[in-house]
Design a protein around this motif. Sequence first.
Motif, PDB file in Angstrom:
ATOM      1  N   ALA A   1       0.644  -1.453  -0.492  1.00 14.74           N
ATOM      2  CA  ALA A   1       0.587  -0.315   0.279  1.00 14.74           C
ATOM      3  C   ALA A   1       1.143   1.565   0.037  1.00 14.74           C
ATOM      4  O   ALA A   1       2.069   0.909  -0.171  1.00 14.74           O
ATOM      5  CB  ALA A   1      -0.888   0.134   1.262  1.00 14.74           C
ATOM      6  N   GLY A   2       0.606   2.371  -0.085  1.00 19.95           N
ATOM      7  CA  GLY A   2       1.232   3.348   0.774  1.00 19.95           C
ATOM      8  C   GLY A   2       0.065   4.359   0.810  1.00 19.95           C
ATOM      9  O   GLY A   2      -0.211   4.858   1.781  1.00 19.95           O
ATOM     10  N   ALA A   3       1.022   6.349   0.387  1.00 19.29           N
ATOM     11  CA  ALA A   3       0.115   7.165   0.860  1.00 19.29           C
ATOM     12  C   ALA A   3      -0.586   8.495  -0.273  1.00 19.29           C
ATOM     13  O   ALA A   3       0.528   8.172  -1.309  1.00 19.29           O
ATOM     14  CB  ALA A   3       0.786   7.501   1.625  1.00 19.29           C
ATOM     15  N   LEU A   4      -2.090   8.283   0.038  1.00 14.00           N
ATOM     16  CA  LEU A   4      -2.045  10.105  -0.456  1.00 14.00           C
ATOM     17  C   LEU A   4      -2.193  10.871  -0.239  1.00 14.00           C
ATOM     18  O   LEU A   4      -2.483  10.962   0.627  1.00 14.00           O
ATOM     19  CB  LEU A   4      -3.207   8.730  -1.311  1.00 14.00           C
ATOM     20  CG  LEU A   4      -3.781   8.703  -2.094  1.00 14.00           C
ATOM     21  CD1 LEU A   4      -5.202   8.245  -2.707  1.00 14.00           C
ATOM     22  CD2 LEU A   4      -3.288   7.819  -3.747  1.00 14.00           C
ATOM     23  N   TRP A   5      -1.846  12.159  -0.964  1.00 12.64           N
ATOM     24  CA  TRP A   5      -1.797  13.459  -0.086  1.00 12.64           C
ATOM     25  C   TRP A   5      -2.991  14.102  -0.887  1.00 12.64           C
ATOM     26  O   TRP A   5      -3.072  14.069  -2.048  1.00 12.64           O
ATOM     27  CB  TRP A   5      -0.605  14.461  -0.972  1.00 12.64           C
ATOM     28  CG  TRP A   5       0.536  13.825   0.028  1.00 12.64           C
ATOM     29  CD1 TRP A   5       0.113  13.690   2.114  1.00 12.64           C
ATOM     30  CD2 TRP A   5       1.766  13.760  -0.345  1.00 12.64           C
ATOM     31  NE1 TRP A   5       1.779  13.922   2.121  1.00 12.64           N
ATOM     32  CE2 TRP A   5       2.698  13.935   1.189  1.00 12.64           C
ATOM     33  CE3 TRP A   5       2.169  14.308  -1.439  1.00 12.64           C
ATOM     34  CZ2 TRP A   5       3.655  13.539   0.918  1.00 12.64           C
ATOM     35  CZ3 TRP A   5       3.257  14.388  -1.269  1.00 12.64           C
ATOM     36  CH2 TRP A   5       4.404  13.854  -0.994  1.00 12.64           C
TER      37      TRP A   5
ATOM     38  N   GLU B   1     -18.552  -2.717  -3.768  1.00 12.08           N
ATOM     39  CA  GLU B   1     -18.251  -3.195  -2.814  1.00 12.08           C
ATOM     40  C   GLU B   1     -17.596  -2.764  -2.062  1.00 12.08           C
ATOM     41  O   GLU B   1     -16.137  -1.991  -1.973  1.00 12.08           O
ATOM     42  CB  GLU B   1     -18.219  -4.809  -2.958  1.00 12.08           C
ATOM     43  CG  GLU B   1     -17.063  -5.480  -3.391  1.00 12.08           C
ATOM     44  CD  GLU B   1     -16.859  -5.185  -5.447  1.00 12.08           C
ATOM     45  OE1 GLU B   1     -16.010  -5.530  -5.896  1.00 12.08           O
ATOM     46  OE2 GLU B   1     -18.289  -4.316  -5.734  1.00 12.08           O
ATOM     47  N   PRO B   2     -17.204  -3.019  -0.676  1.00 15.42           N
ATOM     48  CA  PRO B   2     -16.005  -2.044   0.250  1.00 15.42           C
ATOM     49  C   PRO B   2     -14.854  -3.331   0.301  1.00 15.42           C
ATOM     50  O   PRO B   2     -15.460  -4.477  -0.285  1.00 15.42           O
ATOM     51  CB  PRO B   2     -16.620  -2.765   1.250  1.00 15.42           C
ATOM     52  CG  PRO B   2     -18.053  -2.932   1.796  1.00 15.42           C
ATOM     53  CD  PRO B   2     -18.657  -3.171   0.642  1.00 15.42           C
ATOM     54  N   GLY B   3     -13.838  -2.221  -0.078  1.00 17.32           N
ATOM     55  CA  GLY B   3     -12.310  -3.805   0.364  1.00 17.32           C
ATOM     56  C   GLY B   3     -11.437  -2.212   0.020  1.00 17.32           C
ATOM     57  O   GLY B   3     -11.518  -1.419   0.057  1.00 17.32           O
ATOM     58  N   ALA B   4     -10.458  -3.333   0.324  1.00 13.82           N
ATOM     59  CA  ALA B   4      -8.726  -2.212   0.040  1.00 13.82           C
ATOM     60  C   ALA B   4      -8.365  -2.402  -1.548  1.00 13.82           C
ATOM     61  O   ALA B   4      -8.716  -3.672  -1.733  1.00 13.82           O
ATOM     62  CB  ALA B   4      -8.178  -3.231   1.238  1.00 13.82           C
ATOM     63  N   TRP B   5      -7.565  -1.679  -2.339  1.00 11.48           N
ATOM     64  CA  TRP B   5      -7.591  -1.762  -3.758  1.00 11.48           C
ATOM     65  C   TRP B   5      -6.238  -0.736  -3.385  1.00 11.48           C
ATOM     66  O   TRP B   5      -5.675   0.022  -3.939  1.00 11.48           O
ATOM     67  CB  TRP B   5      -8.952  -1.238  -4.820  1.00 11.48           C
ATOM     68  CG  TRP B   5      -9.999  -0.900  -3.826  1.00 11.48           C
ATOM     69  CD1 TRP B   5     -10.601  -0.448  -3.482  1.00 11.48           C
ATOM     70  CD2 TRP B   5     -10.595  -2.475  -4.447  1.00 11.48           C
ATOM     71  NE1 TRP B   5     -12.106  -0.436  -2.918  1.00 11.48           N
ATOM     72  CE2 TRP B   5     -12.021  -2.419  -3.447  1.00 11.48           C
ATOM     73  CE3 TRP B   5     -10.495  -3.053  -5.384  1.00 11.48           C
ATOM     74  CZ2 TRP B   5     -13.006  -3.304  -3.780  1.00 11.48           C
ATOM     75  CZ3 TRP B   5     -11.539  -4.787  -4.934  1.00 11.48           C
ATOM     76  CH2 TRP B   5     -12.565  -4.328  -4.915  1.00 11.48           C
ATOM     77  N   PRO B   6      -4.982  -1.924  -4.229  1.00 12.17           N
ATOM     78  CA  PRO B   6      -4.104  -1.522  -3.658  1.00 12.17           C
ATOM     79  C   PRO B   6      -3.205  -0.548  -5.454  1.00 12.17           C
ATOM     80  O   PRO B   6      -3.963  -1.636  -5.307  1.00 12.17           O
ATOM     81  CB  PRO B   6      -2.189  -2.381  -3.457  1.00 12.17           C
ATOM     82  CG  PRO B   6      -3.413  -3.392  -3.529  1.00 12.17           C
ATOM     83  CD  PRO B   6      -5.115  -3.056  -3.516  1.00 12.17           C
ATOM     84  N   ILE B   7      -3.133   0.278  -5.308  1.00  8.39           N
ATOM     85  CA  ILE B   7      -2.022   0.688  -6.974  1.00  8.39           C
ATOM     86  C   ILE B   7      -0.860   1.032  -6.488  1.00  8.39           C
ATOM     87  O   ILE B   7      -0.330   1.424  -5.977  1.00  8.39           O
ATOM     88  CB  ILE B   7      -2.837   2.160  -7.000  1.00  8.39           C
ATOM     89  CG1 ILE B   7      -4.735   1.574  -7.345  1.00  8.39           C
ATOM     90  CG2 ILE B   7      -1.851   2.491  -8.585  1.00  8.39           C
ATOM     91  CD1 ILE B   7      -4.461   3.526  -7.653  1.00  8.39           C
TER      92      ILE B   7
ATOM     93  N   GLY C   1       3.697   2.012  -3.863  1.00 11.63           N
ATOM     94  CA  GLY C   1       2.593   1.773  -3.687  1.00 11.63           C
ATOM     95  C   GLY C   1       1.742   2.669  -2.679  1.00 11.63           C
ATOM     96  O   GLY C   1       2.326   3.767  -1.795  1.00 11.63           O
ATOM     97  N   ILE C   2       0.547   3.022  -3.177  1.00 11.19           N
ATOM     98  CA  ILE C   2      -1.289   3.861  -2.378  1.00 11.19           C
ATOM     99  C   ILE C   2      -2.281   2.311  -2.372  1.00 11.19           C
ATOM    100  O   ILE C   2      -2.192   1.977  -3.497  1.00 11.19           O
ATOM    101  CB  ILE C   2      -1.131   5.284  -3.527  1.00 11.19           C
ATOM    102  CG1 ILE C   2      -1.615   5.115  -4.862  1.00 11.19           C
ATOM    103  CG2 ILE C   2       0.574   5.627  -3.047  1.00 11.19           C
ATOM    104  CD1 ILE C   2      -2.739   4.649  -4.991  1.00 11.19           C
ATOM    105  N   ILE C   3      -2.751   3.367  -1.699  1.00 10.79           N
ATOM    106  CA  ILE C   3      -4.487   2.923  -2.364  1.00 10.79           C
ATOM    107  C   ILE C   3      -5.197   3.511  -1.989  1.00 10.79           C
ATOM    108  O   ILE C   3      -5.372   4.617  -1.345  1.00 10.79           O
ATOM    109  CB  ILE C   3      -5.097   2.023  -0.750  1.00 10.79           C
ATOM    110  CG1 ILE C   3      -5.743   0.980  -0.944  1.00 10.79           C
ATOM    111  CG2 ILE C   3      -4.574   2.556   0.623  1.00 10.79           C
ATOM    112  CD1 ILE C   3      -6.640  -0.126  -0.228  1.00 10.79           C
TER     113      ILE C   3
END
Length: 314
Positions: free
Chosen positions: A16-20, A294-300, A312-314
């Motif tokens: 995962a990662g971080a979005l600003w 649907e809810p979930g975790a979506w890594p990029i 990466g980020i999510i």
Amino acid sequence: MPLISRRRFIAGIGSAGALWPLGRTAIAAPEATRIMATTRILDVKGKAAKVFGLEMPLGKHGFNFKASQRLRLALTNMLDESTLIHWHGQTPPTEQDGVPQLSQPALKPGESHVYDFKPRTGTHWMHSHAGLQEQKLLAAPMVVRDNADLAADELDHVVLLHDFTFREPQEILSELQAGGGEHAAHSGGSGDMGGMDHSKMAMPAAMINDVAFDAFLANDRTLDDPAILRAETGGRVRLRIINGAAASNMWIDMGALDGELIAVDGNAIEPLREKLFPIAIAQRVDIRIAMPREPGAWPILFRPEGTAQRTGII
């Protein structure tokens, strides 16, 4: 999409990662806004790293402008060395372009300068054009949105990518100039390779990358300590990605999501739907994402060429 814990996310998918977020209310004021070129401390893989940075008001990292506004920024050099900031993707008057000795002299420690010009719409960034300061992360995003962007029913987020090393940039440059570096083991003669099918040969990683980086960062963070971002289930996200790496082209891996490329280097393009997009050094791409219902975790993920490392980020 509901917020999930960092521990749960790492345990579940390990990336995962971080979005600003550059929120819709984070619009620069008409008066000159102060920016300080300074130092900061990052935690990279559990180690403290002293790097450069552009300090913004209220702790923001980067600016979000309206296209109708004039860009008025007062840059102050708080470093112990001279610096100057270039507005990458913008087209200011030559004397405000931020290139030492070409547009103006570099700012000495303690000096300030005010920049005032009409900005160009799109995803851009600002970075040092002095010495090797960009390699020490002296950079920040700069997004200029027009009325259509402001009216769009979508979240707007920015990701600034970096390659990172604990070594001093000057040490690496000296090594490269002396013929060393990551590519040195492959710099000898190749011999007679006639008759071989070169199209089926993978280029060795050391021939792609001259520098062995210690980490790759998305918004100053590695996959060891990712941030998890809320996104509206079934909503839309505009992801503005800036490759601020010093020497690394990358691939954007959308994972389970479908991406629609809608702009490159601040220019709108005919939309292109893919799951994998290239992004070159200093390039900017805007990708629109329709979030699953649907809810979930979506890594990029962002995969640098020639290495198994990633961020990466999510």
